[in-house]
Design a protein around this motif. Structure first.
Motif, PDB file in Angstrom:
ATOM      1  N   SER A   1      -2.546  10.114 -17.027  1.00  0.00           N
ATOM      2  CA  SER A   1      -1.777   9.689 -15.856  1.00  0.00           C
ATOM      3  C   SER A   1      -2.359  10.275 -14.579  1.00  0.00           C
ATOM      4  CB  SER A   1      -0.312  10.112 -16.001  1.00  0.00           C
ATOM      5  OG  SER A   1       0.305   9.453 -17.081  1.00  0.00           O
ATOM      6  N   LYS A   2      -2.742  11.531 -14.647  1.00  0.00           N
ATOM      7  CA  LYS A   2      -3.307  12.183 -13.471  1.00  0.00           C
ATOM      8  C   LYS A   2      -4.637  11.530 -13.067  1.00  0.00           C
ATOM      9  CE  LYS A   2      -1.049  16.625 -14.322  1.00  0.00           C
ATOM     10  NZ  LYS A   2      -0.064  16.468 -13.245  1.00  0.00           N
ATOM     11  N   TRP A   3      -5.432  11.118 -14.056  1.00  0.00           N
ATOM     12  CA  TRP A   3      -6.678  10.417 -13.736  1.00  0.00           C
ATOM     13  C   TRP A   3      -6.372   9.081 -13.055  1.00  0.00           C
ATOM     14  CZ3 TRP A   3      -8.399   5.559 -14.962  1.00  0.00           C
ATOM     15  CH2 TRP A   3      -9.708   5.267 -14.563  1.00  0.00           C
TER      16      TRP A   3
ATOM     17  N   ASN B   1       0.842  -1.202   0.000  1.00  0.00           N
ATOM     18  CA  ASN B   1       0.000   0.000   0.000  1.00  0.00           C
ATOM     19  C   ASN B   1       0.877   1.251   0.000  1.00  0.00           C
ATOM     20  OD1 ASN B   1      -1.423   2.182   2.016  1.00  0.00           O
ATOM     21  ND2 ASN B   1      -2.904   1.253   0.615  1.00  0.00           N
ATOM     22  N   ARG B   2       1.883   1.252   0.847  1.00  0.00           N
ATOM     23  CA  ARG B   2       2.792   2.396   0.907  1.00  0.00           C
ATOM     24  C   ARG B   2       3.480   2.614  -0.440  1.00  0.00           C
ATOM     25  NH1 ARG B   2       7.917   3.085   1.099  1.00  0.00           N
ATOM     26  NH2 ARG B   2       8.402   0.863   1.362  1.00  0.00           N
ATOM     27  N   LYS B   3       3.951   1.516  -1.032  1.00  0.00           N
ATOM     28  CA  LYS B   3       4.659   1.617  -2.306  1.00  0.00           C
ATOM     29  C   LYS B   3       3.723   2.082  -3.434  1.00  0.00           C
ATOM     30  CE  LYS B   3       8.075  -1.978  -1.293  1.00  0.00           C
ATOM     31  NZ  LYS B   3       8.581  -3.332  -1.685  1.00  0.00           N
TER      32      LYS B   3
ATOM     33  N   ASN C   1      -7.464   8.493  -9.087  1.00  0.00           N
ATOM     34  CA  ASN C   1      -8.434   7.438  -8.835  1.00  0.00           C
ATOM     35  C   ASN C   1      -7.854   6.387  -7.897  1.00  0.00           C
ATOM     36  OD1 ASN C   1      -9.797   4.683  -9.690  1.00  0.00           O
ATOM     37  ND2 ASN C   1     -11.233   6.312 -10.233  1.00  0.00           N
ATOM     38  N   ALA C   2      -6.579   6.040  -8.093  1.00  0.00           N
ATOM     39  CA  ALA C   2      -5.936   5.051  -7.226  1.00  0.00           C
ATOM     40  C   ALA C   2      -5.786   5.594  -5.804  1.00  0.00           C
ATOM     41  CB  ALA C   2      -4.577   4.663  -7.800  1.00  0.00           C
TER      42      ALA C   2
ATOM     43  N   SER D   1       1.768   6.234  -7.107  1.00  0.00           N
ATOM     44  CA  SER D   1       0.660   7.064  -7.583  1.00  0.00           C
ATOM     45  C   SER D   1       1.027   8.542  -7.554  1.00  0.00           C
ATOM     46  CB  SER D   1      -0.595   6.809  -6.751  1.00  0.00           C
ATOM     47  OG  SER D   1      -1.034   5.470  -6.903  1.00  0.00           O
ATOM     48  N   TYR D   2       1.732   8.967  -6.511  1.00  0.00           N
ATOM     49  CA  TYR D   2       2.161  10.370  -6.438  1.00  0.00           C
ATOM     50  C   TYR D   2       3.207  10.681  -7.521  1.00  0.00           C
ATOM     51  CZ  TYR D   2      -0.519  11.695  -2.334  1.00  0.00           C
ATOM     52  OH  TYR D   2      -1.556  12.011  -1.475  1.00  0.00           O
ATOM     53  N   GLU D   3       4.045   9.710  -7.829  1.00  0.00           N
ATOM     54  CA  GLU D   3       5.000   9.902  -8.925  1.00  0.00           C
ATOM     55  C   GLU D   3       4.255  10.046 -10.254  1.00  0.00           C
ATOM     56  OE1 GLU D   3       7.923   6.807  -9.021  1.00  0.00           O
ATOM     57  OE2 GLU D   3       8.464   7.059  -6.907  1.00  0.00           O
TER      58      GLU D   3
END
Length: 225
Positions: free
Chosen positions: A200-202, A182-184, A206-207, A189-191
């Protein structure tokens, strides 16, 4: 139940209205009997695992027989040529996902091909790679999925509906598998969110909405207590 028995039951259960309704859910097909997935699974339970039956069902060319083929095939008898033929013949998101759930996750060569399929141009071949990652994350929760992160990041740029949704699915399933993953997955997702790409932003937003939710965090925290 042999091939003729299967076809006979498919014909008896056929529903043209439901076949037409499937298109509303983005399910593409050339020919369909119009059966629901629980009906197809029930028919499969009446069959033994049978490589020859799977081949005949696949070659019959109906949406339901393709799905049945993934359910009755013997994973250990799938050759490289067959694997390539089947994956390159995928034409619908549900066939891709069911093949991953029912068959591909049991085939070592399919796992090895994730990196090949993830770089493919064909929409449903590419979806196969990311859907298979998602399915593996469901069934092998303690596995390390870092090796797929670069491919997921690159795949997030693909704006085709059935690719971007499978990339998103893969990230979410990895992130729900255990607390460390989950952390990874959140970091990934932030990357992805930082990429200068609308799709990519969507995918990332969403994730993150699910992976950072109280519901997921509480469930994962309880799983290690």
């Amino acid at each position: 139940m042999d091939f003729d028995d299967v076809i006979r039951e498919l014909e008896e259960l056929s529903d043209d209205d439901f076949a037409e309704n499937m298109k509303r859910f983005g399910i593409r097909y050339v020919k369909s009997y119009g059966l629901r997935l629980p009906q197809i699974r029930k028919i499969a339970k009446g069959c033994s695992k049978d490589h020859e039956l799977a081949s005949r069902l696949w070659n019959h060319g109906y949406h339901e027989t393709y799905l049945l083929a993934t359910l009755v095939e013997e994973p250990e008898k799938v050759t490289s040529a067959q694997l390539d033929d089947w994956v390159n013949a995928f034409y619908s998101w549900d066939l891709v996902d069911q093949a991953c759930i029912n068959l591909l996750r049991f085939i070592p060569e399919a796992r090895d091909n994730i990196f090949v399929w993830g770089c493919a141009e064909e929409e449903f071949v590419k979806r196969t790679a990311f859907s298979l990652i998602a399915v593996l994350a469901v069934h092998e929760k303690d596995s390390d999925f870092d090796k797929y992160f670069d491919m997921l990041k690159e795949g997030s740029k693909d704006n085709r509906n059935f690719v971007k949704k499978s990339v998103n699915w893969a990230i979410r399933q990895i992130g729900k598998s255990n607390l460390e993953n989950n952390r990874k997955a959140i970091e990934l997702s932030y990357e992805i969110l930082e990429l200068d790409n609308k799709t990519s932003k969507w995918v990332a937003r969403n994730a993150l909405k699910e992976l950072e939710s109280d519901k997921v965090q509480e469930r994962l925290s309880k799983s290690i207590s």
